[in-house]
Design an enzyme around this catalytic site. Structure first.
Site, PDB file in Angstrom:
ATOM      1  N   ASP A 103       0.861  -1.158   0.000  1.00 54.08           N
ATOM      2  CA  ASP A 103       0.000   0.000   0.000  1.00 54.08           C
ATOM      3  C   ASP A 103       0.908   1.221   0.000  1.00 54.08           C
ATOM      4  O   ASP A 103       2.100   1.126   0.285  1.00 54.08           O
ATOM      5  CB  ASP A 103      -0.912  -0.008   1.234  1.00 54.08           C
ATOM      6  CG  ASP A 103      -2.146   0.848   1.050  1.00 54.08           C
ATOM      7  OD1 ASP A 103      -2.179   1.663   0.107  1.00 54.08           O
ATOM      8  OD2 ASP A 103      -3.093   0.704   1.845  1.00 54.08           O
ATOM      9  N   PHE A 104       0.366   2.369  -0.324  1.00 53.85           N
ATOM     10  CA  PHE A 104       1.200   3.560  -0.434  1.00 53.85           C
ATOM     11  C   PHE A 104       1.890   3.859   0.893  1.00 53.85           C
ATOM     12  O   PHE A 104       1.237   4.178   1.882  1.00 53.85           O
ATOM     13  CB  PHE A 104       0.358   4.742  -0.888  1.00 53.85           C
ATOM     14  CG  PHE A 104       0.151   4.798  -2.375  1.00 53.85           C
ATOM     15  CD1 PHE A 104       0.105   6.007  -3.043  1.00 53.85           C
ATOM     16  CD2 PHE A 104       0.031   3.635  -3.114  1.00 53.85           C
ATOM     17  CE1 PHE A 104      -0.069   6.050  -4.415  1.00 53.85           C
ATOM     18  CE2 PHE A 104      -0.151   3.670  -4.487  1.00 53.85           C
ATOM     19  CZ  PHE A 104      -0.193   4.890  -5.149  1.00 53.85           C
TER      20      PHE A 104
END
Length: 734
Positions: free
Chosen positions: A286-287
């Site tokens: 995920d970012f």
């Protein structure tokens, strides 16, 4: 409305036949993995390292606003911030190798923040929680088909979705992105969405793997959960994505799992995902969920997004030098991703974005929305409304719910809509199509209720009042409570005192408390509908469509009824001296409807509940065989009859009582939505197969390290909600 997208000149050499001879990895007679291996073997170290991460300029995630700071921002400020940090959702191409710019767009409620600025507009679909309320795999296929089609049309390669974390609490900020509190329902819907997305040669990415069931301190929190609970609830829908949908990618979560970050958790990313389930795709962070270089790559994370904060050239070369990382591990990560790109023909496909058929997809979104709304209350059969019985209709509510279409879901999954249908305009159009001359107006109530008097006056003077209220949640922060924000409970309470026929329409991202409900004769849960909001709500209120949605997550009477009430260790977690918050899933398997049933708590609306404008009867129920072994399917039959006067749909639900100590009273193992004309009957057959990927009869066995069917007397329940199961039988499993 302008939804045309110009073609951007960029890397298209991959499509030129002149490179096919010099690029052995462009030989289509080879398998996708063979092609990926040949490509990686031809790459220099620097080229390999450039492909391990996204192209955004590295930023300090701790410089991002806190949850409190995000909540203090206006919706416009939040959107500007998210747009600013997510305009480069790609990996740079390498022209000399024919590697295209790898474009990634967010989901799962439509094509969200895509690569490029501004983010390309798309169809704003109903939220995932709404789709789950449809209890219909066919709707999920149509939903995924729109997302996959639009992702491909816009030239993107990856759609970050579906999201199959569970609604452990109703206050979780991303419940709108996830399907439900039940792992089987979530898995079924997620599988169909995934298949439909990937049918367009787009990589689908299951998220957020795993137990990212809350936004509170998501970058720091550790989730402590027993193995059987993890397996039987939280991992189950992900397992179904892998085994039933052959999903191409997974996104690792922000949180820690038992003290180890999800991106560094080899047990989760390798032992379970790959060795046990046979996952052949790749894992993306995920970012900014990546927290190390060698540690993450060794554990099984293959691709860092959105930048090279950790997997940069300096870090990787140093790790290779000190042998904390092997080049074979780097190669492994690239082969995994390139294999999926070759699988879907993404090396051969030039970047040539097209035009979305907004009208066609909007019509499908309208259909999906109308079949997912839930009729919660309908005293005296007030609904459907007679379109010709009212001269004046006033819609009253706060701005998010009455001024424009409720395109909910803040954060990176926010969709820039191609068009919207606001409530007043949509209702006026539907009424006109029904031959009504009713005049529709609105009153926008201030968040501090400063003009509540004006709203009361308008309500008293109208022939019909439609009260609209709700909840629009956002990534990055959980809700302070399950109550609707900005004094909306008080707003509804006061306006329901006005002596005018009144219907309440709620537009929610998650279940909410309804302390005013005793005053409301009719309540329709429409969810955050997106593009076609105005049409969908009017279609349902005036009987163009008969509501058929079912509650996918339990609605509590009080916050005191929830599993975390009086248990801060369950949520929001406690500091146990580790330096980070720890959330303990000490409720075990008793989550969602399982919690309410195990504790003897009566919910406001139980899982699977939903009314209709018609009525249904169940008959000829049977379960065969009465005695079975641990491998034999069990067949459940029932006849459903529409005993009312209008066409409608009912959802038949099958639950099992598992004869193992510690198991909740009921577990959903099957469902089927049936559309029937008045007086029409249909036999429904639901198979309970012990070998199915949802392990319907099994429990996790610590000794066997596997799912095992235990001998005993299994109770089969059949009905139309988790609480309403009048049909009951037993099966003895030897």
């Amino acid at each position: 409305m302008n939804n045309e997208h110009t073609t951007t000149p960029e890397l298209n050499v991959l499509a030129h036949s002149s490179h096919n001879g010099s690029f052995p990895w462009m030989d289509k007679s080879l398998s996708p993995r063979e092609r990926a291996e040949k490509l990686v073997a031809a790459m220099t170290l620097e080229q390999k390292l450039a492909q391990l991460h996204g192209a955004m300029e590295t930023i300090n995630i701790y410089a991002l606003p806190t949850a409190d700071e995000m909540n203090a921002m206006s919706a416009e400020e939040q959107e500007q911030l998210m747009a600013q940090i997510q305009v480069q959702r790609h990996v740079k191409g390498i022209e000399e190798l024919g590697i295209p710019r790898f474009r990634i767009t967010n989901g799962p409620v439509g094509v969200g923040m895509g690569d490029g600025h501004p983010s390309p507009p798309a169809t704003a679909l109903p939220m995932s929680i709404a789709l789950a309320a449809g209890f219909d795999p066919g709707l999920a296929r149509e939903y995924g088909d729109i997302i996959g089609s639009e992702t491909a049309t816009l030239g993107q390669h990856v759609l970050e979705g579906p999201g199959v974390c569970l609604h452990r609490t109703p206050i979780a900020g991303r419940n709108f992105e996830y399907f439900s509190e039940d792992p089987y329902l979530s898995g079924v819907m997620g599988v169909e969405v995934t298949k439909a997305i990937q049918a367009h040669d787009v990589i689908a990415m299951g998220k957020h793997y795993v137990v990212n069931d809350q936004e509170y301190e998501r970058f720091r929190t550790s989730v402590e959960v027993d193995e059987h609970v993890l397996r039987e609830l939280y991992l189950l829908p992900f397992e179904m994505l892998v085994k039933d949908a052959d999903i191409a990618a997974m996104m690792s979560a922000y949180n820690r799992v038992r003290g180890v970050y999800a991106t560094e958790n080899r047990y989760i990313l390798n032992d379970i995902l790959r060795d046990e389930w046979g996952f052949q795709g790749y894992v993306q962070s995920d970012f900014w969920s990546c927290r190390s270089c060698a540690g993450s790559l060794n554990a099984g994370m293959d691709h860092e997004m959105p930048d090279a904060k950790w997997c940069n050239e300096t870090n990787i070369k140093n790790a290779l030098e000190d042998t904390s990382l092997e080049i074979q591990t780097v190669d492994r990560a690239l082969v995994r991703r390139f294999t999926q790109m070759f699988r879907f023909g993404q090396f051969e496909r030039p970047y040539n974005p097209g035009v979305i058929d907004a009208k066609k997809h909007g019509a499908i979104s309208r259909k999906i929305g109308s079949q997912t709304a839930v009729l919660l209350k309908n005293d005296g059969g007030m609904l459907p409304l007679d379109p010709k019985a009212y001269g004046t209709i006033v819609i009253i509510g706060q701005s998010e719910f009455v001024d424009d279409a409720c395109n909910g879901g803040g954060g990176s999954s926010k969709v820039v809509p191609l068009y919207t249908v606001p409530p007043v305009e949509g209702m006026q159009e539907v009424l006109q199509s029904l031959g009504s001359n009713a005049l529709v107006s609105k009153v926008t109530v201030a968040k501090d209720l400063a003009n509540i008097g004006e709203a009361k006056t308008a309500a008293a003077e109208a022939d019909l009042v439609i009260l609209m209220a709700g909840l629009v949640a956002s990534e990055g922060a959980d809700l302070p409570s399950p109550n609707m924000l900005n004094n909306q409970n008080r707003m509804l309470d006061e306006l329901l005192e006005v002596d005018t026929p009144t219907v309440v329409v709620t537009k929610d991202s998650s279940p909410v408390l309804m302390p005013w409900i005793v005053k409301a004769p009719a309540v329709l849960e429409a969810w955050n509908q997106g593009t076609e909001d105005g049409h969908v709500v009017a279609d349902l209120l005036f009987g163009v469509v008969n509501p058929s949605g079912k509650v996918p997550t339990t609605y509590p009477v009080s916050e005191d009824d929830l599993l975390y009430a009086g248990h801060p260790e369950r949520y929001p977690g406690t500091d146990e001296g580790n330096g980070f918050p720890v959330i303990r899933y000490s409720e075990g398997l008793n989550m969602g409807y399982r919690w309410f049933q195990s504790q003897g708590i009566k919910p406001l609306f139980p899982f699977g509940f939903g009314l209709s404008y018609t009525s249904f009867a169940l008959s000829e129920f049977s379960v065969t065989p009465a005695q079975a072994d641990s491998k034999s399917p069990v067949t459940v039959r029932v006849t459903v009859t529409n005993t009312g006067k209008v066409a409608g749909a009912e959802v038949v639900q099958v639950y099992l009582g598992i004869p193992v100590t510690g198991q909740p009273p009921k577990r959903l193992v099957g469902f089927q939505k049936v559309f029937l004309e008045p007086e029409q009957s249909q036999e429904v057959i639901i198979m309970i197969d012990p070998s199915a990927t949802n392990h319907p009869l099994s429990v996790w066995d610590y000794c066997a390290r596997d799912f095992v069917v235990k001998p005993g007397e299994y109770t089969v329940y059949l009905g139309t909600s988790s609480e309403d199961t009048p049909c009951k039988a037993t099966v003895v499993v030897s």
